[in-house]
Design an enzyme around this catalytic site. Structure first.
Site, PDB file in Angstrom:
ATOM      1  N   CYS B  51      41.418  30.181  36.806  1.00  0.00           N
ATOM      2  CA  CYS B  51      40.248  30.462  37.653  1.00  0.00           C
ATOM      3  C   CYS B  51      39.384  31.546  37.014  1.00  0.00           C
ATOM      4  O   CYS B  51      39.863  32.655  36.753  1.00  0.00           O
ATOM      5  CB  CYS B  51      40.710  30.902  39.042  1.00  0.00           C
ATOM      6  SG  CYS B  51      39.382  31.620  40.033  1.00  0.00           S
ATOM      7  N   CYS B  54      39.310  34.930  39.216  1.00  0.00           N
ATOM      8  CA  CYS B  54      40.474  35.782  39.474  1.00  0.00           C
ATOM      9  C   CYS B  54      40.422  37.052  38.609  1.00  0.00           C
ATOM     10  O   CYS B  54      39.874  37.043  37.505  1.00  0.00           O
ATOM     11  CB  CYS B  54      41.769  35.008  39.195  1.00  0.00           C
ATOM     12  SG  CYS B  54      42.345  34.008  40.594  1.00  0.00           S
ATOM     13  N   HIS B 114      43.232  34.586  45.220  1.00  0.00           N
ATOM     14  CA  HIS B 114      42.705  33.232  45.010  1.00  0.00           C
ATOM     15  C   HIS B 114      42.946  32.327  46.219  1.00  0.00           C
ATOM     16  O   HIS B 114      42.210  31.358  46.441  1.00  0.00           O
ATOM     17  CB  HIS B 114      43.383  32.626  43.769  1.00  0.00           C
ATOM     18  CG  HIS B 114      42.820  31.304  43.343  1.00  0.00           C
ATOM     19  ND1 HIS B 114      41.616  31.183  42.673  1.00  0.00           N
ATOM     20  CD2 HIS B 114      43.297  30.039  43.473  1.00  0.00           C
ATOM     21  CE1 HIS B 114      41.383  29.905  42.411  1.00  0.00           C
ATOM     22  NE2 HIS B 114      42.383  29.187  42.888  1.00  0.00           N
ATOM     23  N   ASN B 155      28.622  29.005  49.749  1.00  0.00           N
ATOM     24  CA  ASN B 155      28.945  27.580  49.830  1.00  0.00           C
ATOM     25  C   ASN B 155      30.458  27.488  49.878  1.00  0.00           C
ATOM     26  O   ASN B 155      31.127  27.932  48.953  1.00  0.00           O
ATOM     27  CB  ASN B 155      28.446  26.821  48.594  1.00  0.00           C
ATOM     28  CG  ASN B 155      26.938  26.763  48.527  1.00  0.00           C
ATOM     29  OD1 ASN B 155      26.268  26.636  49.535  1.00  0.00           O
ATOM     30  ND2 ASN B 155      26.393  26.852  47.318  1.00  0.00           N
ATOM     31  N   SER B 163      32.200  24.910  43.462  1.00  0.00           N
ATOM     32  CA  SER B 163      32.967  24.386  42.333  1.00  0.00           C
ATOM     33  C   SER B 163      34.232  25.196  42.071  1.00  0.00           C
ATOM     34  O   SER B 163      34.964  24.912  41.142  1.00  0.00           O
ATOM     35  CB  SER B 163      32.089  24.324  41.082  1.00  0.00           C
ATOM     36  OG  SER B 163      31.402  25.534  40.891  1.00  0.00           O
ATOM     37  N   HIS B 166      38.190  29.821  44.838  1.00  0.00           N
ATOM     38  CA  HIS B 166      38.358  31.273  44.973  1.00  0.00           C
ATOM     39  C   HIS B 166      37.287  31.770  45.955  1.00  0.00           C
ATOM     40  O   HIS B 166      36.114  31.458  45.807  1.00  0.00           O
ATOM     41  CB  HIS B 166      38.187  31.952  43.606  1.00  0.00           C
ATOM     42  CG  HIS B 166      38.655  33.376  43.615  1.00  0.00           C
ATOM     43  ND1 HIS B 166      39.775  33.806  42.945  1.00  0.00           N
ATOM     44  CD2 HIS B 166      38.156  34.478  44.244  1.00  0.00           C
ATOM     45  CE1 HIS B 166      39.947  35.097  43.147  1.00  0.00           C
ATOM     46  NE2 HIS B 166      38.972  35.531  43.926  1.00  0.00           N
ATOM     47  N   HIS B 168      34.344  33.186  47.480  1.00  0.00           N
ATOM     48  CA  HIS B 168      33.184  33.891  46.914  1.00  0.00           C
ATOM     49  C   HIS B 168      31.892  33.388  47.533  1.00  0.00           C
ATOM     50  O   HIS B 168      31.823  32.312  48.104  1.00  0.00           O
ATOM     51  CB  HIS B 168      33.125  33.707  45.393  1.00  0.00           C
ATOM     52  CG  HIS B 168      32.691  32.334  44.967  1.00  0.00           C
ATOM     53  ND1 HIS B 168      33.490  31.216  45.061  1.00  0.00           N
ATOM     54  CD2 HIS B 168      31.513  31.884  44.449  1.00  0.00           C
ATOM     55  CE1 HIS B 168      32.854  30.150  44.609  1.00  0.00           C
ATOM     56  NE2 HIS B 168      31.647  30.517  44.236  1.00  0.00           N
ATOM     57  N   GLN B 170      27.285  34.056  47.032  1.00  0.00           N
ATOM     58  CA  GLN B 170      26.277  34.320  46.020  1.00  0.00           C
ATOM     59  C   GLN B 170      25.124  35.110  46.628  1.00  0.00           C
ATOM     60  O   GLN B 170      24.939  35.126  47.848  1.00  0.00           O
ATOM     61  CB  GLN B 170      25.726  33.009  45.464  1.00  0.00           C
ATOM     62  CG  GLN B 170      26.765  32.075  44.869  1.00  0.00           C
ATOM     63  CD  GLN B 170      26.126  30.889  44.141  1.00  0.00           C
ATOM     64  OE1 GLN B 170      25.195  31.057  43.359  1.00  0.00           O
ATOM     65  NE2 GLN B 170      26.615  29.701  44.404  1.00  0.00           N
TER      66      GLN B 170
HETATM   67  O1  LIG Z   1      25.896  28.107  41.814  1.00  0.00           O
HETATM   68  P1  LIG Z   1      26.976  27.085  41.989  1.00  0.00           P
HETATM   69  O2  LIG Z   1      28.023  27.492  42.997  1.00  0.00           O
HETATM   70  O3  LIG Z   1      27.592  26.639  40.700  1.00  0.00           O
HETATM   71  O4  LIG Z   1      26.224  25.803  42.589  1.00  0.00           O
HETATM   72  C1  LIG Z   1      26.147  25.440  43.924  1.00  0.00           C
HETATM   73  O5  LIG Z   1      25.271  26.275  44.671  1.00  0.00           O
HETATM   74  C2  LIG Z   1      23.900  26.293  44.254  1.00  0.00           C
HETATM   75  C3  LIG Z   1      23.104  27.127  45.228  1.00  0.00           C
HETATM   76  O6  LIG Z   1      23.118  26.626  46.543  1.00  0.00           O
HETATM   77  C4  LIG Z   1      23.320  24.871  44.148  1.00  0.00           C
HETATM   78  O7  LIG Z   1      22.057  24.932  43.511  1.00  0.00           O
HETATM   79  C5  LIG Z   1      24.224  23.935  43.352  1.00  0.00           C
HETATM   80  O8  LIG Z   1      23.723  22.611  43.425  1.00  0.00           O
HETATM   81  C6  LIG Z   1      25.640  23.994  43.932  1.00  0.00           C
HETATM   82  O9  LIG Z   1      26.513  23.148  43.215  1.00  0.00           O
END
Ligand SMILES: O=P(O)(O)O[C@H]1O[C@H](CO)[C@@H](O)[C@H](O)[C@H]1O
Ligand SMILES: O=P(O)(O)O[C@H]1O[C@H](CO)[C@@H](O)[C@H](O)[C@H]1O
Lengths: 347, 347
Positions: B51, B54, B114, B155, B163, B166, B168, B170
């Site tokens: 990961c 981590c 994790h 997300n 993806s 873990h 998290h 943004q």
């Molecule tokens: O930034 P990450 O987690 O790789 O990507 C994810 O969040 C982003 C922000 O919402 C999007 O634009 C991506 O399509 C999604 O896969």
């Protein structure tokens, strides 16, 4: 360093909605460790006894489909909108506002054949679908003066929420103009009042001159990746002649539309050698609402795939909360689609 | 027959965006034969050597994460927005419009562990995440006067494009206010000018009086299903005290926010006994842009699941082309969430 939209993060204006789209050209290099969709490429039989859309089969409400041989329309057994909704309103201090909505939801089987999709159908057979769309549009608008908007669309592929692979689309007709066409109506009207010309005619001139985003062109239609596309391989088909809705198309225009629909969807299938998922639909002037000389018929294709048959673009956190965002440029997408063969990969 | 929004198709106004949402209460009876998501409920290890989030592991750009023990923030290796984007504009007859956008994208690991998610973390540990959000918000806004908007979001789940499991979130900070918060800004300002009061304070009063859509309430926050919710189990957390952004929260408010975040996400996990996917994020006043007395901090949760851990709502054809549409009422969703236990189903 000079700003260059092939390289630098930027926003583009969607002239049809008045809203901006974020473009991150450099972001395609990102490795993908996320969700991978499953693809079912096994060929389907021409007839499936368990399909509620195949000719002669029984639907969930007990009714039996006729032994139809061309496209076939019926009212959705699980319609979102109903004709007999009573009129009413709720308003609590302008903070809670609800208003009743009437409508009719139709299902349009494109073909009796369970195994086909638009790109695999004959041009003549697609023309028959267009004729049925016209008949439905006419019936819905002339028999029900309360109908103000008719949305013709197709969800293709299970990744786009389509629950039956039998080739079909839908029509939702309703008593008010929904959000997206309403935004476009505002933009069309503004441009028309200022320029005495259709917004999309003016836009088409610019695109045909540059050719950078054009994918297909015939005598009556152009298919291109709009400058403000959100989805990776989003496209738009625009009629060269400004018409308000599908009823105005001549026989020659119907044939040309069938041709460009077939060619565009063949290219889509060829892109990742898969039956290409998308939601597609026409935007047309409101009905039973006088002239709408500002409106210009067009058809959007919103396909989710980004990198392959199994990796799609996620419109999630940032996109839902802040702003639609794309990772490759519309110009890169257009070049890829333009360069693809017009012969379907399955031969 | 009298119009009744528990039964009849209708539209509701989203007072935060000014846009309508379609509600089809009768549509839950529809059988589902479409896409079924896969669920991975296997427990994760506390540390995963593969990961890139981590502690102590190497990221894709070669840098090594410190042996962090609380929440940890770093700049995204694949940022959508970049700090050094040159300024520029393109405008071709108002039809093609692009403008450069600068920004900074940060990743916020919620925990070194994790295997955890927010509902499984201690309230104190969630408070530490809130403190880090504050630190980031402050750093981004004070060290970069060109930053006008800061989007904090998460997300969660691969179905929401995440993806890496873990825990998290943004932060995308950028040089202009994106589409969705801009719409809210317009609505906030309009209401504030007309009523000398926050739109969400007024709304909260109505909701607390009726209780119908309220899920959780503590001294400083309320979690409810908004009257205009689009996603089946969409919720919003609203601060009782009108603040413009996260920096204004007192220690007591931080604890209360951590508590309601934990409780809401526990209920979400309990709903379908799965790690509940969603995109969530705060909406806050623009930064480096003077006072915004009209703004009121809140946090949206947009979860995709509709019927079970494997059947989600598809916002596709009609929704993309015409109007967002939902199948169960916000009141039904609120009742379900309200009735769920505050003890996590995994114990
Ligand atoms: O930034 P990450 O987690 O790789 O990507 C994810 O969040 C982003 C922000 O919402 C999007 O634009 C991506 O399509 C999604 O896969
Ligand atoms: O009507 P269908 O095909 O059963 O349903 C599909 O299309 C509808 C219209 O876009 C959506 O509301 C549904 O979420 C989707 O699953």
């Amino acid at each position: 360093m000079e700003f260059n939209f092939d390289e630098h993060p930027h926003k583009r204006l969607n002239i049809l909605t008045g809203e901006w789209v974020m473009v991150s050209p450099h972001r395609t290099k990102r490795p993908w460790q996320g969700k991978v969709e499953t693809v079912n490429n096994t060929p389907r039989p021409q007839y499936d006894a368990s399909c509620y859309l195949c000719p002669g089969n029984t639907r969930s409400d007990g009714s039996v489909n006729p032994a139809y041989t061309g496209p076939y329309a019926f009212t959705n057994d699980f319609s979102s909108l109903l004709q007999d909704t009573p009129e009413g309103k709720v308003n609590k201090s302008d903070l809670l506002q609800a208003t009743s909505e009437r409508g009719i939801c139709r299902v349009i089987c494109f073909s009796p054949r369970h195994d086909l999709t638009l790109p695999q159908m004959e041009v003549k057979a697609i023309e028959d679908v267009i004729t049925l769309w016209q008949t439905e549009f006419k019936d819905l608008s002339t028999s029900h003066s309360w109908i103000k908007h008719i949305q013709i669309f197709e969800n293709k592929g299970d990744v786009m929420g389509c629950s039956n692979p039998h080739p079909h689309g839908q029509i939702w007709a309703q008593s008010s103009v929904p959000v997206e066409p309403a935004k476009e109506g505002v933009q069309f009207l503004k441009y028309y009042q200022e320029n005495k010309k259709s917004l999309l005619s003016a836009y088409l001139e610019v695109e045909l001159e540059s050719q950078e985003r054009v994918i297909l062109e015939n005598e009556h239609f152009v298919a291109l990746v709009p400058f403000w596309a959100v989805w990776p391989y989003e496209t738009i088909i625009i009629s060269k002649r400004q018409v308000q809705n599908i009823l105005e198309f001549t026989e020659a225009e119907k044939t040309a539309l069938a041709e460009i629909l077939k060619q565009l969807t063949i290219k889509y299938d060829n892109l990742f050698e898969t039956s290409f998922p998308y939601s597609a639909g026409m935007h047309q002037a409101p009905v039973n609402d006088g002239d709408h000389l500002e409106w210009h018929w067009h058809m959007h294709f919103y396909p989710p795939l980004l990198r392959s048959a199994t990796v799609k673009k996620f419109m999630v956190g940032y996109e839902m909360l802040a702003n639609p965002q794309r990772d490759i440029t519309p110009e890169q997408a257009a070049k890829k689609l333009r360069d693809l063969s017009l012969v379907h990969y399955l031969g």
